[in-house]
Design an enzyme around this catalytic site. Structure first.
Site, short mmCIF file in Angstrom:
data_model
loop_
_atom_site.label_atom_id
_atom_site.label_comp_id
_atom_site.label_asym_id
_atom_site.label_seq_id
_atom_site.Cartn_x
_atom_site.Cartn_y
_atom_site.Cartn_z
N CYS A 173 32.47 -107.08 46.38
CA CYS A 173 32.84 -108.22 45.37
C CYS A 173 32.38 -109.72 46.17
O CYS A 173 32.48 -109.75 47.38
CB CYS A 173 34.34 -108.24 45.36
N ASP A 203 31.01 -116.77 35.59
CA ASP A 203 31.40 -116.14 36.71
C ASP A 203 30.34 -115.86 37.76
O ASP A 203 29.01 -115.85 37.25
CB ASP A 203 31.91 -114.83 36.34
N ASN A 204 30.62 -115.50 38.94
CA ASN A 204 29.67 -114.93 39.78
C ASN A 204 28.45 -116.19 40.17
O ASN A 204 27.28 -115.81 40.06
CB ASN A 204 29.12 -113.69 39.47
#
Length: 855
Positions: free
Chosen positions: A170, A302-303
């Site tokens: 992750c 996100d990310n």
């Protein structure tokens, strides 16, 4: 190397395989299943997980341990998903995001079982029962000549299968460290946000080739079946990566030889080696070839690693910054961690060994191999090389045509690295006795090395500074302290340093650099965001809160305030189940830890009132813990038991209750000025009663816990105190439950204190207390008086005290108004009416709210 036993050893020797050989007609050939090969039960498609060879070269996957549907999941959309109870939940009950305890993860070895594999879910897990797997379909479409729909059945029977070991990580791995420095917009992963499995499926390049992309195609987008508040989860990667066999991108349907577990994408998902886990979309429904990157909300917001100067507040109004593909994360960065010594592990000087083996993991990104691991015992002045083992390389020795779980293991030609590696280094214990810490860094084949210092960013992703374990030496043993613990678990040198006013960003891990004089400059304090609507003055009983624990009108409690989440059910990023699962509960710890400053600033809109005086006492969980090996007694997450051994009368209505802890060396673990919660049963009704008290024992006292309590007995005119009378009725030898620490105030020494997590330097403390409220004030007073170098503004030696009521006249004389250009604080603890009256008097004298602290 990690682990022990047959499933955790490194295999070596001849290249004979341990797996079931392919039928003779398929050895050395590509083999495709026929439709007749698929029985009604998908599980029977799978070969055995182990075989009968005497000279294995591979590592076997760990066995799947029994799992169950957890009690906490029953009221969520995930009530169909079985899970392992060892997993550490990082975002409360729902959605399910978790990592394994670091030692358990490492001990399983190179391959991780589905039980302990980390999970990142943005919302509910889509349901696909075994009988529906064959019919599951996804599309391959977009800027292609030949769009098509493919079923799970067709994926298995009509396409060549491959099997690779692949580590997924992750992007938030190790984020808790960033959140301690300053809260990011992400939840607190520890160093266990990674796992490795054998993934079986079809090369994505085969499916893309069948679709025939047009010349303008540049990207491949993926979309899953997980419906979220901002649409279905989706993202994209570059087309040329998907076509490159060195990248090894799969559409997978097996994990360690078994159908995918629901949390891991059942029945089919994307697996992208070397890139962050957020690109490996689960529950795959669409593969879309495009000319531009994905415009999916989750791909954009996100990310990403935004520039470090972008704050959580500013990030809410920077759409162009979020859409800038330069800030998107694809390849992993180089990272490593120390797994042993574990957090709080001890090493006795009388152990009989002269060395200790330090061990851990490392990984690179984009297919790059880790080429060196270096360990330092002197903060980077000198380094020594660790031994590195690459279990992935065993799979490169597979014979031509070898098949594993129905897929070819064709890794012999590939130089790219898809997996983590393990390192170890023997250190002399005599050296460890003289060092303050052990630190590790890794370097990949591109000569990219982990940085010394943290790069903080608003999402808290890709955290990879040197991993530091502190070494404590008490003269008899060494005790080791990791940087943090995941989620809400307290502990770690970073939290300890921050609580004592150290600056975690000063380049010396919070310590004062050599030669520096004066005070350590503090990093920017966490902002104390107001979540209450000042116009709301409604008082709410617990019964009314509980009446909203079901249905679609959820109320929940944060910091004693009540919020109605009904209007945010559709907009919550984690889905409605996150709020519905919290209904009727006190979710203070989870909310404060998980949510960003932006989220907290939204809360006044949902604020509907505050709990009445006795409501918090009714929030009694039943979880208790009794672990004789814990070095610290108190735990913020669970109730812990202590045995009542003595009642000592100190006046007609006050007693010291003495409790025996688990062992003689166990510390109480209560910071100065904070409280603990005590839970007892009403002797008549068996009702659970909870109140906050401050013991007179000091935090470092061992073996015993002493609590001074004033007993409020029944009289003809009024009822006495439920808690104090119930406590007084408990016979010696019985248990009482404790939880903590709790409280917004902590005295740090030398005039410094922490109020609601914010460190302040105070010139003078004025202390007003009464009843059992004397004890927290006593703790602070004792800490000041024990240190000759602490506050110097003490009462004169000729002052003999004073008697009388605590009224306006006394407060005006002894406290007075706040001094100009001074930071003065008033500490108040006692009966509610006393606290209310004192506050009113102080505010009338010009004292601001932020300088009045009610315990």
């Amino acid at each position: 190397m990690p682990g022990s036993g047959s499933n955790a050893e490194l295999y070596s020797g001849k290249t004979t395989t341990i797996f079931p050989p392919s039928p003779p007609s398929t050895v050395g050939k590509s083999r495709r299943c026929s439709v007749d090969d698929i029985p009604n039960n998908i599980e029977s498609l799978l070969p055995p997980a182990s075989a009968n060879d005497d000279s294995p070269i591979y590592r076997l996957p760990p066995d799947i341990a029994p799992k169950a549907i957890r009690q906490e999941d029953l009221k969520t959309p995930d009530s169909h998903v079985e899970r392992d109870d060892r997993l550490i939940r990082l975002t409360g009950v729902h959605p399910f995001n978790c990592e394994a305890p670091l030692s358990d993860l490492y001990d399983e070895g190179f391959l991780t079982s589905e039980n302990l594999h980390y999970v990142r879910n943005h919302g509910p897990v889509p349901r696909c029962d075994d009988g529906d797997m064959e019919k599951w379909e996804f599309t391959v479409e977009g800027v292609v000549e030949n769009p098509f729909i493919i079923s799970f059945r067709d994926l298995v029977t009509d396409h060549e299968q491959v099997t690779y070991p692949i580590t997924l990580v992750c992007a938030g791995n190790r984020r808790k460290e960033q959140n301690v420095v300053r809260k990011s917009k992400g939840f607190s992963w520890g160093p266990g946000g990674l796992s490795t499995a054998l993934w079986t499926g079809v090369a994505l390049s085969d499916l893309i080739a069948k679709a025939k992309p047009r010349r303008s195609a540049r990207y491949v987008c993926f979309e899953g079946a997980d419906k979220l508040p901002n649409g279905y989860y989706g993202t994209s990667v570059k087309l040329n990566w998907c076509l490159d066999p060195n990248r090894g991108i799969l559409v997978a349907h097996k994990m360690n030889g078994h159908p995918l577990h629901p949390d891991h994408g059942k029945p089919v998902r994307v697996i992208i080696p070397g890139q962050i886990g957020g690109r490996s979309v689960k529950w795959l429904k669409k593969v879309i070839v495009t000319e531009e990157p994905s415009d999916n909300w989750y791909h954009i917001y996100d990310n990403r690693v935004l520039p470090t100067m972008v704050t959580p507040e500013a990030s809410a109004n920077l759409p162009d910054t979020w859409k800038d593909e330069r800030y998107a994360i694809y390849d992993l960065n180089t990272n490593s961690a120390i797994c042993y010594p574990a957090h709080n592990e001890t090493l006795s000087f009388n152990g009989g060994s002269s060395t200790y083996k330090v061990r851990g993991y490392a990984y690179g990104g984009g297919g790059k191999r880790i080429t060196r691991i270096e360990v330092t015992l002197d903060k980077g002045k000198t380094w020594r090389l660790a031994e590195v083992d690459y279990p992935e390389d065993r799979y490169r020795l597979a014979p031509d045509g070898e098949r594993l779980y129905g897929g070819r293991v064709d890794m012999w030609w590939r130089e790219t690295s898809f997996c983590w590696c393990f390192w170890e280094l023997n250190l002399d214990i005599e050296e460890l006795k003289t060092t303050e810490d052990i630190m590790v860094r890794a370097m990949d084949e591109g000569l990219m090395v982990q940085p010394r210092d943290m790069y903080w960013s608003v999402l808290g992703m890709m955290n990879n500074p040197w991993f530091r374990v502190v070494v404590h030496n008490d003269g008899h043993k060494l005790q080791f302290e990791h940087p943090t613990q995941p989620a809400l678990i307290p502990g770690g040198w970073m939290e300890r340093v921050k609580k004592t006013g150290g600056n975690l960003t000063n380049g010396s891990w919070g310590a004062k650099p050599a030669g520096q004089t004066g005070e350590i400059l503090e990093q920017e304090p966490d902002k104390d965001v107001c979540m209450n609507d000042p116009k709301v003055d409604r008082i709410i009983a617990m019964a009314e809160v509980k009446s909203h624990s079901g249905g679609q009108e959820p109320w929940f409690i944060v910091n004693g305030q009540v919020f109605d989440g009904t209007s945010f059910l559709e907009g919550h990023p984690g889905g409605a189940a996150s709020i519905l699962g919290a209904a009727g509960q006190d979710v203070t710890e989870e909310f404060v830890t998980i949510h960003s400053e932006n989220a907290k600033a939204m809360m006044p809109e949902y604020h509907i009132g505050q709990l009445d005086e006795d409501a918090l006492a009714q929030l009694s969980g039943e979880t208790t813990e009794c672990n004789a090996n814990r070095p610290v007694f108190l735990d913020t997450k669970v109730w812990t038991k202590a045995t009542l051994r003595e009642k000592k009368c100190v006046s007609s209505d006050s007693k010291i209750f003495r409790f025996k802890l688990d062992h003689a060396d166990q510390e109480v673990g209560l910071p100065v000025g904070q409280h603990l919660m005590m839970r007892v049963r009403d002797p008549a009704t068996r009702e659970s009663i909870i109140r906050a008290y401050t013991p007179i024992s000091e935090a470092k006292e061992q073996g015993w816990l002493d609590v001074l309590v004033k007993i409020y007995h029944d009289t003809p005119d009024r009822r006495g105190g439920k808690m104090t009378q119930a406590l007084d009725s408990i016979p010696l030898g019985h248990f009482v439950d404790f939880k903590g620490p709790v409280g917004k105030f902590e005295y740090l020494g030398k005039g410094a204190c922490s109020i609601s997590g914010r460190t302040r330097r105070v010139s003078r403390y004025n202390m007003i207390c009464g009843g059992s409220g004397i004890t927290p004030i006593f703790q602070v007073f004792r800490a000041v008086m024990k240190d000759a170098d602490d506050l110097t503004d003490h009462p004169s030696s000729t002052w003999n005290g004073r008697t009388g009521r605590i009224d306006k006249a006394l407060i005006s004389t002894e406290v007075g108004p706040p001094r100009v250009n001074k930071v003065d604080v008033v500490l108040i603890c006692g009966p509610k009416q006393m606290e209310k009256d004192v506050c009113k008097t102080l505010k009338g004298m010009g004292w601001p709210d932020e300088n009045i602290v009610i315990f």
